[in-house]
Write a protein that holds these residues in place. Structure first.
Motif, PDB file in Angstrom:
ATOM      1  N   UNK A   1       0.782  -1.097  -0.117  1.00 34.42           N
ATOM      2  CA  UNK A   1       0.027  -0.119  -0.106  1.00 34.42           C
ATOM      3  C   UNK A   1       0.762   1.233  -0.116  1.00 34.42           C
ATOM      4  N   UNK A   2       1.929   1.202   0.865  1.00 34.88           N
ATOM      5  CA  UNK A   2       2.741   2.511   0.931  1.00 34.88           C
ATOM      6  C   UNK A   2       3.552   2.599  -0.478  1.00 34.88           C
ATOM      7  N   UNK A   3       3.831   1.442  -1.222  1.00 32.71           N
ATOM      8  CA  UNK A   3       4.447   1.547  -2.637  1.00 32.71           C
ATOM      9  C   UNK A   3       3.715   1.895  -3.659  1.00 32.71           C
ATOM     10  N   UNK A   4       2.390   1.798  -3.332  1.00 34.93           N
ATOM     11  CA  UNK A   4       1.098   1.921  -4.465  1.00 34.93           C
ATOM     12  C   UNK A   4       1.290   0.776  -5.361  1.00 34.93           C
ATOM     13  N   UNK A   5       1.386  -0.492  -4.960  1.00 41.16           N
ATOM     14  CA  UNK A   5       1.567  -1.523  -6.164  1.00 41.16           C
ATOM     15  C   UNK A   5       0.112  -1.775  -6.487  1.00 41.16           C
ATOM     16  N   UNK A   6      -0.214  -1.696  -7.994  1.00 40.10           N
ATOM     17  CA  UNK A   6      -1.638  -1.804  -8.497  1.00 40.10           C
ATOM     18  C   UNK A   6      -2.091  -3.613  -7.964  1.00 40.10           C
ATOM     19  N   UNK A   7      -3.321  -3.498  -7.760  1.00 43.23           N
ATOM     20  CA  UNK A   7      -3.623  -4.705  -7.109  1.00 43.23           C
ATOM     21  C   UNK A   7      -3.840  -5.691  -8.187  1.00 43.23           C
TER      22      UNK A   7
END
Ligand code: ZN
Length: 369
Positions: free
Chosen positions: A340-346
């Motif tokens: 989440x902190x890295x903004x990894x796309x689901x």
């Protein structure tokens, strides 16, 4: 608005000071006492500030003795601990302490993990998106959980699949499974999958070891017997020499699905592999190998900072607990928090794919498909 993780993490700061304090103790008992106190702070679900009472004393925290409580109060009142700093300078171990401090970058305390999971301003996966854990150890190697435990705990956590990934036979220190044992384990997995059909699917996995030259310690026909192959480094984790070639070779080895705990770092003690990670990530993208965020609190590997580079490169991700006991399955939450902190796309997280999509991808990466 929940507390955001970008602010000062007092839990992490205090735990680090208690670990420093532990490292310079001459008595084993005191050393363990401060270490245990540090562990207690790191696993608190709330910021330590909320334990401060109006009269200036600290609410009771399990495993925190009076001298650790004194350090905590000093930090809460002054921002640092003169007691610990004085003891360090008198210990003659300043250099060693500085080195340890450099090895605690981008680690999250449990309170920060929970804050990241709650923080709606973050993109990336939610806990509800997470369908199954793809690195776990059982009683067949160095874990304490049975296969049945893994399934039952997985179901209780709302998973629809998981992979058991005991250590390969090359890693004797972790009681790696022989190929004969693996055949027995697969027989047992088939039986359990029949029993839980429709509710849960346990995948046949392995954690293979990446040798110094980047090759994997199993033969191609052996890798082919497995549904999920995690390849991970367990040696040369304290050397500063560049190991880009080793890691590139590992992620381009046919039959490998996941690069597990890519650096092999350990909280406050081990830096792990040094490499040009952009090159490793690009190689992983080309071979469609997933990069792991290992959620073991002492690993947190990749962390959110390095994971951002893997997001930019276009990598697939695996978010795993690396659990050795059922209580450790929640370590997957640490991995989700970093994602989440890295903004990894689901849609780039293989744990969030439907089982059919995961199996399809896994089959395509196998040697004979
Ligand atoms: Zn490992």
């Amino acid at each position: 608005m929940p507390r955001v993780t970008s602010g000062m993490d007092m839990n992490g700061k205090i735990a680090a000071l208690l670990r420093d304090f532990a490292a310079i103790q001459k008595s084993k008992q005191r050393m363990w006492g401060y270490k245990r106190a540090a562990g207690a702070i790191l696993t608190l679900e709330e910021p330590i500030e909320s334990f401060l009472q109006p009269d200036g004393t600290l609410r009771k925290i399990p495993n925190i003795g009076p001298s650790s409580a004194r350090v905590i109060l000093e930090v809460l009142q002054t921002g640092s601990s003169p007691t610990v700093e004085k003891a360090i300078s008198e210990s003659g171990q300043t250099g060693d302490i500085e080195r340890r401090r450099d090895l605690r970058g981008h680690f999250l305390s449990r309170a920060q993990v929970l804050a990241a999971l709650r923080n709606k301003t973050l993109t990336g996966p939610r806990l509800e998106d997470y369908r199954g854990d793809l690195q776990m150890h059982s009683t067949w190697s160095d874990g304490s959980q049975s296969l049945e435990d893994i399934i039952e705990t997985g179901i209780a956590r709302g998973y629809s699949f998981s992979a058991v990934t005991d250590h390969s036979y090359g890693l004797k220190i972790a009681r790696g499974v022989s190929m004969a044992q693996l055949a027995q384990q697969h027989h047992e997995i088939d039986r359990l999958n029949r029993k839980h059909r429709g509710a849960f699917r346990l995948l046949k996995g392995i954690e293979a070891n990446i040798r110094a030259d980047g090759s994997v310690d199993m033969e191609p026909d052996e890798l082919d017997l497995l549904e999920i192959v995690v390849a991970a480094p367990h040696s040369a984790l304290r050397v500063a020499t560049d190991q880009t070639a080793r890691m590139v070779k590992a992620v381009t080895t046919r039959g490998v699905h996941i690069l597990g705990h890519p650096r092999g770092r350990k909280y406050g003690s081990r830096p792990g592999v040094t490499a040009d990670w952009r090159k490793v990530f690009k190689a992983a993208v080309r071979s469609r190998v997933a990069i792991e965020i290992d959620g073991d609190p002492s690993r947190q590997d990749l962390d959110y900072e390095l994971a951002r580079g893997a997001v930019e490169a276009g990598c697939l991700f695996a978010l795993d607990s690396d659990a050795h006991s059922t209580g450790e399955l929640r370590y997957a939450e640490t991995a989700v928090a970093h994602a989440r902190l890295a903004g990894v796309p689901v849609d780039r997280i293989i744990n969030c794919w439907p089982l059919e999509q995961l199996l399809q991808w896994a089959a395509e990466l196998r040697i004979k498909n």
